[in-house]
Write a protein that holds these residues in place. Structure first.
Motif, mmCIF file in Angstrom:
data_model
loop_
_atom_site.group_PDB
_atom_site.id
_atom_site.type_symbol
_atom_site.label_atom_id
_atom_site.label_comp_id
_atom_site.label_asym_id
_atom_site.label_seq_id
_atom_site.Cartn_x
_atom_site.Cartn_y
_atom_site.Cartn_z
ATOM 1 N N GLN A 1 35.082 34.359 33.508
ATOM 2 C CA GLN A 1 35.009 35.789 33.788
ATOM 3 C C GLN A 1 34.140 36.548 32.798
ATOM 4 O O GLN A 1 33.671 37.642 33.114
ATOM 5 N N ASP B 1 39.354 32.071 41.955
ATOM 6 C CA ASP B 1 38.667 33.365 42.068
ATOM 7 C C ASP B 1 37.552 33.488 41.036
ATOM 8 O O ASP B 1 36.497 34.063 41.324
ATOM 9 N N ALA B 2 37.777 32.966 39.832
ATOM 10 C CA ALA B 2 36.741 33.032 38.802
ATOM 11 C C ALA B 2 35.533 32.187 39.181
ATOM 12 O O ALA B 2 34.382 32.583 38.963
ATOM 13 N N GLN C 1 33.557 33.950 41.813
ATOM 14 C CA GLN C 1 32.786 35.063 41.268
ATOM 15 C C GLN C 1 31.453 34.590 40.704
ATOM 16 O O GLN C 1 30.437 35.290 40.813
ATOM 17 N N ASP D 1 29.310 34.212 43.726
ATOM 18 C CA ASP D 1 28.968 35.529 44.274
ATOM 19 C C ASP D 1 27.906 36.227 43.426
ATOM 20 O O ASP D 1 27.040 36.924 43.959
ATOM 21 N N ASP D 2 27.983 36.066 42.108
ATOM 22 C CA ASP D 2 26.984 36.687 41.230
ATOM 23 C C ASP D 2 25.593 36.136 41.531
ATOM 24 O O ASP D 2 24.601 36.879 41.482
ATOM 25 N N HIS E 1 38.811 34.253 50.690
ATOM 26 C CA HIS E 1 37.547 34.468 49.972
ATOM 27 C C HIS E 1 36.762 33.164 49.866
ATOM 28 O O HIS E 1 35.544 33.139 50.063
#
Length: 454
Positions: free
Chosen positions: A68, A108-109, A112, A115-116, A231
């Motif tokens: 994160q 989720d991390a 992410q 997604d970035d 997700h």
């Protein structure tokens, strides 16, 4: 989009196992790797490195926080650690494998990180529409329609604006009273764009994260969690949907992940009340699979065929898949003609499950041109995997069980009889096929009953 040579992850193998296996290392490659070990200590960090089972328990919070943080050193450490923790040799039973459920927030991390990358990977010109941007209290910005001043009195520099026009004054007043959208500066290109090196690092991190997620999907204890994570499924299908312009290894990892999760996947999750990050629907997900099914890349269309065969097992997925039935049958029959044995195996496996769905599927498959011929060719060749030949024979038996298909299949009676007498492994199946063709009322070929002793 730049393609990086030093990508993470492994390739796919087309073994007809419950899970898609990993590529094995050849003897020459293993010898070369051992020879380089003495010269390069970094090569010790390979698949043979054993990680203690307590490592994740002691560092689970740090791993999630490192992912994160976005810091290069922390992110690299976390991805390397997770790659080692998630690696498992083919057919290896590892008691120290770390289940995803033991690390809260890890999935989720990892998503992410991907997604970035995807936020900067797609061309921004195709992601937003043109709009007028305002700075301070002026309507002249220099962006968008350059050199167009709505309140200009110079007819030469702006011929579309009439000086001292009442319409112009009203337009200027409306623009001045318009409020700016919140956080508009975050949507602009310019000063804070990443350079090529930064984009390359983000791409490598995204590929490494996708490879870790793929590795986790091989662990049975993670399947339920991942198959119900909206997700994750949205990200996976979006990567598959954008396979033309997305990183090839990222697409392959996403496709293998969803293939592993397919037996537990319910496409109705995209219309559920769970929070959605990407607007993916069940129909759009199947369309993404169809795009991969029509791909010229063997690993992709084989995985797509295997995915469809696994998804159709769940009756709740039928309303999403069956509308694409004619396209699916045509492409799968085309795959049967490919010389690659793994493409034939994937097509037969998918057709085997589709033929068991309902009568309409069997009727459409039987009427598909070359379908019966190519199924017979798989059996006569024969395919190196006996299970594939057995499934091809059962598909033919399913087709002949429908009376409407009898007229089509009677033309292959001699071919069925040839296999019946030449190959004892499938004699029972083709005996039942010939019985169905010749024993029912209304059959014109009545003399055949005496031949088979019925």
């Amino acid at each position: 989009m730049q393609k990086q040579q030093g990508k993470h992850g492994g390739g796919a193998s087309a073994t007809p196992a419950a899970k898609r296996g990993r590529a094995t290392v050849s003897g020459n490659s293993a010898a070369a790797a051992s020879a380089d070990t003495a010269a390069a200590p970094s090569s010790l960090l390979g698949p043979s490195l054993q990680v203690h089972s307590t490592f994740a328990d002691q560092n689970n919070k740090r791993i999630v926080l490192a992912l994160q943080s976005g810091l290069k050193s922390e992110l690299t450490w976390a991805l390397n650690a997770l790659t080692l923790l998630s690696f498992k040799e083919k057919e290896e039973v590892r008691k120290d494998a770390t289940p995803l459920a033991k690390i809260p927030g890890l999935l989720d991390a990892l998503l992410q990180v991907i997604d970035d990358w995807r936020d900067i990977a797609q061309p921004r010109d195709f992601l937003k529409t043109q709009r007028e941007r305002l700075l301070a209290n002026t309507v002249v910005t220099g962006f968008g329609n350059e050199y167009e001043a709505l309140n200009s009195n110079d007819a030469v520099s702006n011929p579309r604006v009439v000086p001292s026009s009442p319409v112009t004054e009203v337009s200027v007043q409306k623009n001045r009273n318009r409020t700016r959208p919140p956080l508009w500066w975050l949507d602009e290109d310019g000063l804070f764009n990443l350079d090529d090196e930064g984009r390359a690092e983000n791409q490598q991190c995204a590929v490494a994260a996708s490879n870790i997620i793929r590795n986790f999907s091989f662990m049975p204890e993670n399947e339920v969690i991942m198959a119900q994570h909206r997700h994750l499924l949205e990200m996976v299908f979006q990567c598959v949907e954008d396979h033309i312009r997305e990183d090839e290894e990222l697409v392959t990892n996403a496709l293998e992940t969803v293939v592993n999760l397919a037996p537990l996947l319910d496409l109705r999750i995209f219309s559920s009340l769970k929070p959605s990050f990407i607007k993916i629907t069940g129909k759009r997900a199947v369309q993404a699979i169809m795009g991969m099914l029509g791909s010229s890349v063997k690993a992709w269309h084989c995985a797509a065929a295997e995915l469809l065969g696994r998804l159709i097992i769940n009756p709740d997925n039928e309303p999403f898949i069956l509308p694409f039935g004619p396209q699916i049958y045509k492409r799968l029959v085309e795959l049967l003609s490919f010389p690659a044995i793994d493409a034939q195996a994937a097509a037969v496996g998918a057709l085997y499950n589709l033929a068991e769905v309902n009568m309409d599927c069997r009727l459409k498959l039987a009427s598909e041109r070359w379908a019966v011929d190519r199924l017979l060719k798989v059996i006569k060749a024969p395919h190196p995997v006996p299970e594939v030949c057995r499934k091809a024979a059962i598909i033919l038996e399913s087709l002949v069980s429908e009376p409407q298909n009898k007229a089509l299949l009677l033309a292959y009676e001699n071919a069925f009889a040839e296999i019946l007498f030449s190959d004892g492994r499938y004699s029972d199946t083709f005996g039942r096929i010939l019985y169905e063709l010749t024993s029912r009322q209304g059959n014109k070929v009545v003399t055949a009953r005496g031949v088979w002793g019925m």
